[in-house]
Design a protein around this motif. Structure first.
Motif, PDB file in Angstrom:
ATOM      1  N   LEU A   7     -63.671  12.713  26.477  1.00  0.00           N
ATOM      2  CA  LEU A   7     -63.356  14.142  26.520  1.00  0.00           C
ATOM      3  C   LEU A   7     -62.182  14.418  27.439  1.00  0.00           C
ATOM      4  O   LEU A   7     -62.199  14.064  28.609  1.00  0.00           O
ATOM      5  CB  LEU A   7     -64.594  14.925  26.994  1.00  0.00           C
ATOM      6  N   GLN A   8     -61.147  15.061  26.881  1.00  0.00           N
ATOM      7  CA  GLN A   8     -60.002  15.486  27.686  1.00  0.00           C
ATOM      8  C   GLN A   8     -60.238  16.915  28.148  1.00  0.00           C
ATOM      9  O   GLN A   8     -60.858  17.707  27.447  1.00  0.00           O
ATOM     10  CB  GLN A   8     -58.724  15.437  26.851  1.00  0.00           C
ATOM     11  N   SER A   9     -59.691  17.218  29.322  1.00  0.00           N
ATOM     12  CA  SER A   9     -59.905  18.549  29.905  1.00  0.00           C
ATOM     13  C   SER A   9     -59.537  19.682  28.948  1.00  0.00           C
ATOM     14  O   SER A   9     -60.238  20.676  28.861  1.00  0.00           O
ATOM     15  CB  SER A   9     -59.075  18.709  31.171  1.00  0.00           C
ATOM     16  N   ASN A  10     -58.427  19.491  28.233  1.00  0.00           N
ATOM     17  CA  ASN A  10     -57.968  20.605  27.392  1.00  0.00           C
ATOM     18  C   ASN A  10     -58.869  20.849  26.179  1.00  0.00           C
ATOM     19  O   ASN A  10     -58.688  21.814  25.455  1.00  0.00           O
ATOM     20  CB  ASN A  10     -56.511  20.398  26.963  1.00  0.00           C
TER      21      ASN A  10
ATOM     22  N   HIS B  99     -72.329  13.532  26.024  1.00  0.00           N
ATOM     23  CA  HIS B  99     -72.780  12.246  26.579  1.00  0.00           C
ATOM     24  C   HIS B  99     -71.767  11.584  27.499  1.00  0.00           C
ATOM     25  O   HIS B  99     -72.040  10.513  28.025  1.00  0.00           O
ATOM     26  CB  HIS B  99     -73.029  11.234  25.440  1.00  0.00           C
ATOM     27  N   THR B 100     -70.578  12.174  27.619  1.00  0.00           N
ATOM     28  CA  THR B 100     -69.477  11.414  28.213  1.00  0.00           C
ATOM     29  C   THR B 100     -68.914  12.052  29.476  1.00  0.00           C
ATOM     30  O   THR B 100     -67.719  11.967  29.742  1.00  0.00           O
ATOM     31  CB  THR B 100     -68.359  11.209  27.164  1.00  0.00           C
ATOM     32  N   VAL B 101     -69.776  12.674  30.262  1.00  0.00           N
ATOM     33  CA  VAL B 101     -69.326  13.258  31.532  1.00  0.00           C
ATOM     34  C   VAL B 101     -69.112  12.118  32.529  1.00  0.00           C
ATOM     35  O   VAL B 101     -70.032  11.325  32.780  1.00  0.00           O
ATOM     36  CB  VAL B 101     -70.363  14.273  32.064  1.00  0.00           C
ATOM     37  N   ASP B 102     -67.894  12.014  33.063  1.00  0.00           N
ATOM     38  CA  ASP B 102     -67.634  10.918  34.002  1.00  0.00           C
ATOM     39  C   ASP B 102     -66.769  11.336  35.183  1.00  0.00           C
ATOM     40  O   ASP B 102     -66.265  10.503  35.915  1.00  0.00           O
ATOM     41  CB  ASP B 102     -67.017   9.709  33.281  1.00  0.00           C
ATOM     42  N   ARG B 103     -66.615  12.659  35.362  1.00  0.00           N
ATOM     43  CA  ARG B 103     -65.910  13.135  36.564  1.00  0.00           C
ATOM     44  C   ARG B 103     -66.270  14.595  36.802  1.00  0.00           C
ATOM     45  O   ARG B 103     -66.603  15.317  35.873  1.00  0.00           O
ATOM     46  CB  ARG B 103     -64.398  12.945  36.433  1.00  0.00           C
ATOM     47  N   LEU B 104     -66.186  14.973  38.066  1.00  0.00           N
ATOM     48  CA  LEU B 104     -66.592  16.327  38.441  1.00  0.00           C
ATOM     49  C   LEU B 104     -65.720  17.366  37.760  1.00  0.00           C
ATOM     50  O   LEU B 104     -66.213  18.401  37.331  1.00  0.00           O
ATOM     51  CB  LEU B 104     -66.532  16.492  39.965  1.00  0.00           C
ATOM     52  N   ARG B 105     -64.421  17.070  37.638  1.00  0.00           N
ATOM     53  CA  ARG B 105     -63.505  18.047  37.068  1.00  0.00           C
ATOM     54  C   ARG B 105     -63.951  18.470  35.670  1.00  0.00           C
ATOM     55  O   ARG B 105     -63.972  19.646  35.334  1.00  0.00           O
ATOM     56  CB  ARG B 105     -62.096  17.441  37.021  1.00  0.00           C
ATOM     57  N   ILE B 106     -64.313  17.499  34.856  1.00  0.00           N
ATOM     58  CA  ILE B 106     -64.713  17.829  33.481  1.00  0.00           C
ATOM     59  C   ILE B 106     -66.078  18.530  33.491  1.00  0.00           C
ATOM     60  O   ILE B 106     -66.325  19.465  32.729  1.00  0.00           O
ATOM     61  CB  ILE B 106     -64.679  16.558  32.585  1.00  0.00           C
ATOM     62  N   ALA B 107     -66.957  18.098  34.375  1.00  0.00           N
ATOM     63  CA  ALA B 107     -68.280  18.729  34.461  1.00  0.00           C
ATOM     64  C   ALA B 107     -68.152  20.195  34.879  1.00  0.00           C
ATOM     65  O   ALA B 107     -68.796  21.079  34.304  1.00  0.00           O
ATOM     66  CB  ALA B 107     -69.153  17.967  35.459  1.00  0.00           C
ATOM     67  N   SER B 108     -67.286  20.471  35.868  1.00  0.00           N
ATOM     68  CA  SER B 108     -67.085  21.852  36.334  1.00  0.00           C
ATOM     69  C   SER B 108     -66.538  22.731  35.229  1.00  0.00           C
ATOM     70  O   SER B 108     -66.975  23.868  35.041  1.00  0.00           O
ATOM     71  CB  SER B 108     -66.113  21.891  37.507  1.00  0.00           C
ATOM     72  N   ARG B 109     -65.577  22.175  34.497  1.00  0.00           N
ATOM     73  CA  ARG B 109     -65.002  22.961  33.401  1.00  0.00           C
ATOM     74  C   ARG B 109     -66.054  23.273  32.344  1.00  0.00           C
ATOM     75  O   ARG B 109     -66.163  24.404  31.864  1.00  0.00           O
ATOM     76  CB  ARG B 109     -63.832  22.211  32.751  1.00  0.00           C
ATOM     77  N   LEU B 110     -66.829  22.259  31.967  1.00  0.00           N
ATOM     78  CA  LEU B 110     -67.879  22.472  30.956  1.00  0.00           C
ATOM     79  C   LEU B 110     -68.851  23.547  31.430  1.00  0.00           C
ATOM     80  O   LEU B 110     -69.275  24.408  30.656  1.00  0.00           O
ATOM     81  CB  LEU B 110     -68.624  21.163  30.677  1.00  0.00           C
ATOM     82  N   SER B 111     -69.204  23.502  32.703  1.00  0.00           N
ATOM     83  CA  SER B 111     -70.156  24.470  33.241  1.00  0.00           C
ATOM     84  C   SER B 111     -69.580  25.887  33.210  1.00  0.00           C
ATOM     85  O   SER B 111     -70.234  26.832  32.768  1.00  0.00           O
ATOM     86  CB  SER B 111     -70.534  24.083  34.675  1.00  0.00           C
ATOM     87  N   GLU B 112     -68.322  26.020  33.662  1.00  0.00           N
ATOM     88  CA  GLU B 112     -67.687  27.346  33.676  1.00  0.00           C
ATOM     89  C   GLU B 112     -67.495  27.895  32.271  1.00  0.00           C
ATOM     90  O   GLU B 112     -67.586  29.091  32.026  1.00  0.00           O
ATOM     91  CB  GLU B 112     -66.307  27.267  34.331  1.00  0.00           C
TER      92      GLU B 112
END
Ligand SMILES: *Cc1c(COP(=O)(O)O)cnc(C)c1O
Length: 234
Positions: free
Chosen positions: A85-88, A101-114
């Motif tokens: 998963l790319q941020s954009n 299934h592919t969360v592997d960094r806080l940055r992507i997790a935060s974006r998904l949550s927001e």
């Protein structure tokens, strides 16, 4: 019975046999049908055969299929994003999928949550582990799991459900089992700390039996259900 219904029945039999061999109930293991590159018509055949959980690797392709079935009024399906998963692209995942299934960094997790819409339940997430320590693969090392899990567990738009891995191919069953056990041990430890954790996404066509024996709760199977993929058409 069409081919897909027949294939699904065979895969389910294999899961049951593998579960029985190690004294587990087959209901403990969810079959995720990986439908990447396959048309909606193939997914419809699988739905008719009772399949509900589908895995997609490419964001836009997955979203198109999700919308297709929503427009048909079929709302009982579960859509899992299983690709890198790319941020954009995170917003499309947050707005449309049920699982990532592919969360592997806080940055992507935060974006998904927001980006998870308030009217939907939290997005179910798995942290991807690079269990074979391959440079080419995404995922974090096991030593970094506790720190990322603690951060992910705090995010209101996400529900931490467990771990996922794509182990490097092993020569034999013993090798597959040893790697799968490393994942299962980490999963069991995580489970004791987070009550929402209940899913270990591990096992594909070639290593399904070893993964189930080690403790997997979700196997991801594509080709054995839908046939070989033709990437030239994409
Ligand atoms: C494609 C894919 C699968 C399914 O692979 P098959 O060989 O078609 O069974 C499982 N997991 C992930 C992460 C995949 O990308």
């Amino acid at each position: 019975m069409n081919d897909i219904a027949h294939n699904l029945a065979q895969v389910r039999d294999k899961i049951s046999a593998a579960a029985a061999r190690c004294g587990r109930a087959s209901e403990e293991i969810t079959l995720l049908a990986v439908s990447k590159t396959k048309p909606a018509s193939a997914i419809a055949e699988a739905i008719d055969a009772g399949q509900r959980a589908f895995g997609e690797n490419y964001v836009q392709e997955g979203v198109d299929k999700i919308h297709h079935f929503q427009q048909q009024g079929i709302c009982t399906l579960q859509w899992h994003f299983i690709g890198p998963l790319q941020s954009n692209k995170s917003r499309l995942v947050a707005e449309n999928f049920d699982w990532c299934h592919t969360v592997d960094r806080l940055r992507i997790a935060s974006r998904l949550s927001e980006q998870r819409p308030a009217h939907l339940p939290p997005l179910n997430v798995l942290i991807q582990i690079n269990i074979s320590d391959e440079q080419s693969k995404s995922g974090i090392a096991l030593v970094d799991l506790d720190a990322l899990a603690a951060q992910v567990a705090e995010l209101p738009g996400l529900c931490l459900r467990g771990l996922m891995a794509i182990p490097a191919p092993q020569a034999d069953y013993e090798g597959q089992f040893a790697v799968a056990r490393q994942m299962a041990v980490a999963f069991e430890a995580l489970k004791t700390r987070y009550p929402t954790v209940d899913t270990l996404s591990l096992g594909m066509s070639d290593d399904m039996s070893a993964a189930i024996a080690a403790g997997s709760t979700m196997v991801r199977i594509g080709t054995a259900i839908f046939g070989a993929r033709d990437y030239t058409k994409n």
